[in-house]
Design a protein around this motif. Structure first.
Motif, PDB file in Angstrom:
ATOM      1  N   ALA A   1      -6.581   9.369   6.224  1.00 35.07           N
ATOM      2  CA  ALA A   1      -6.026   9.499   4.876  1.00 35.07           C
ATOM      3  C   ALA A   1      -6.999  10.219   3.949  1.00 35.07           C
ATOM      4  CB  ALA A   1      -5.683   8.118   4.316  1.00 35.07           C
TER       5      ALA A   1
ATOM      6  N   THR B   1      -1.199  -2.184   8.535  1.00 36.84           N
ATOM      7  CA  THR B   1      -1.943  -1.617   7.406  1.00 36.84           C
ATOM      8  C   THR B   1      -2.428  -0.201   7.700  1.00 36.84           C
ATOM      9  OG1 THR B   1      -2.683  -3.846   6.814  1.00 36.84           O
ATOM     10  CG2 THR B   1      -3.854  -2.013   5.811  1.00 36.84           C
ATOM     11  N   THR B   2      -2.785   0.064   8.939  1.00 36.29           N
ATOM     12  CA  THR B   2      -3.226   1.416   9.308  1.00 36.29           C
ATOM     13  C   THR B   2      -2.122   2.434   9.050  1.00 36.29           C
ATOM     14  OG1 THR B   2      -4.683   0.524  11.018  1.00 36.29           O
ATOM     15  CG2 THR B   2      -4.106   2.854  11.183  1.00 36.29           C
TER      16      THR B   2
ATOM     17  N   ILE C   1       0.839  -1.205   0.000  1.00 36.86           N
ATOM     18  CA  ILE C   1       0.000   0.000   0.000  1.00 36.86           C
ATOM     19  C   ILE C   1       0.872   1.252   0.000  1.00 36.86           C
ATOM     20  CG2 ILE C   1      -1.640   1.355   1.370  1.00 36.86           C
ATOM     21  CD1 ILE C   1      -2.862  -1.263   2.315  1.00 36.86           C
TER      22      ILE C   1
ATOM     23  N   LEU D   1      -1.833   3.169   5.396  1.00 34.09           N
ATOM     24  CA  LEU D   1      -2.883   4.059   4.895  1.00 34.09           C
ATOM     25  C   LEU D   1      -2.578   5.514   5.244  1.00 34.09           C
ATOM     26  CD1 LEU D   1      -6.099   1.989   5.712  1.00 34.09           C
ATOM     27  CD2 LEU D   1      -5.184   2.509   3.446  1.00 34.09           C
TER      28      LEU D   1
ATOM     29  N   VAL E   1      -8.207   4.932   7.480  1.00 30.81           N
ATOM     30  CA  VAL E   1      -9.017   5.267   6.303  1.00 30.81           C
ATOM     31  C   VAL E   1      -9.549   6.692   6.406  1.00 30.81           C
ATOM     32  CG1 VAL E   1     -11.166   4.739   5.076  1.00 30.81           C
ATOM     33  CG2 VAL E   1      -9.663   2.882   5.812  1.00 30.81           C
TER      34      VAL E   1
END
Length: 299
Positions: A207, A124-125, A55, A128, A204
């Motif tokens: 971002a 993953t956070t 990502i 992002l 999410v």
């Protein structure tokens, strides 16, 4: 001059050079990303299946592509060699500015968390958040490139000055989100702790808000006229317009999300319940308002 279906052969040659340089820049970004992160890109993507690294890397590619649309706009240079030099030079400068803006956002806006370390762990956070940082920085760089109505290298100092101003504006946005999270989060945790804990919904929403804010900043390019003979006034007008655009964006975002998600405790849903659906709606609203402002008011 020879033509092919109405397109000058010289223009086709210039386009071929531009595309070759753009592809080379994309490829180089892979190695730069690995070098900066002190990680091997192929190992992270294929061996470790590090989704977070993927990502983050995708964010870098998207950011570079966004900036290059600003670099490649306008007419071609007088010669093919000059065209190659301008495209390559501005492309490399774009990578440097993206990395500088990215570093500034990471270290100043979120000093208590190392996004690079978290991404290496597969958070993953964090990826992002990283995606939001690089894309938002790229959006404001592109805006500065399009705002400066000067061909060649003459507008470079103004682009850099506008880049610095825009990054300060984005820092204010980041601090706004950090303080808002602290004030509305019932558990007392800070935004940076939520990132470390891997709250995907927070990533999410953050971002999306940052990218929407960057798009709103581009409205300044249409509000503040660029005057090559009075650069100080131009930059001052651009900075004030950017700040006003951000305030308008925040107010419109608050109004719109309260209407669309009426009766929903958005902060609780995102911060405590980790509701990615609500966070995605919030991010989409941020993007919608930002792109609307950029389209209606931007250059």
């Amino acid at each position: 001059m020879y033509e092919l279906n109405g397109i000058a052969i010289w223009s086709l040659q210039a386009l071929a050079i531009d595309f070759a340089i753009i592809i080379a820049l994309f490829v180089s970004l892979k190695f730069i990303k690995g070098w900066v992160s002190n990680l091997h890109a192929n190992d992270e993507i294929t061996e470790r299946d590090n989704f977070a690294f993927g990502i983050s890397f995708a964010g870098g590619l998207a950011a570079l592509a966004i900036v290059l649309t600003g670099v490649s706009s306008g007419s071609f240079a007088p010669s093919l060699s000059q065209e190659a030099l301008l495209m390559g030079g501005y492309g490399l400068l774009a990578i440097v500015l993206i990395k500088l803006g990215h570093f500034f956002q990471d270290k100043v806006a979120l000093p208590k968390v190392s996004l690079h370390s978290e991404i290496a762990k597969g958070n993953t956070t964090a990826s992002l958040i990283d995606f939001g940082h690089v894309v938002s920085v790229a959006v404001v760089i592109r805006s500065a490139l399009l705002w400066v109505a000067t061909e060649g290298w003459h507008g470079l100092p103004i682009v850099i000055a506008a880049f610095i101003i825009a990054n300060i504006a984005l820092l204010l946005v980041s601090q706004y989100r950090v303080q808002l999270f602290k004030r509305t989060n019932r558990s007392g945790d800070c935004l940076q702790q939520a990132i470390v804990d891997g709250n995907l919904a927070v990533g999410v929403r953050y971002a999306g808000f940052l990218i929407g804010s960057a798009l709103a900043v581009t409205a300044a390019s249409g509000i503040a006229p660029y005057a090559a003979d009075n650069l100080l006034v131009s930059l001052t007008s651009w900075a004030l317009s950017a700040l006003v655009s951000l305030v308008v964006f925040i107010l419109l975002h608050l109004l719109t999300i309260k209407i669309i998600l009426a009766g929903c405790d958005i902060s609780d849903e995102v911060n405590r319940q980790k509701n990615v659906g609500v966070a995605t709606i919030s991010a989409a609203i941020s993007f919608a308002i930002g792109i609307s402002m950029a389209t209606l008011l931007g250059a």
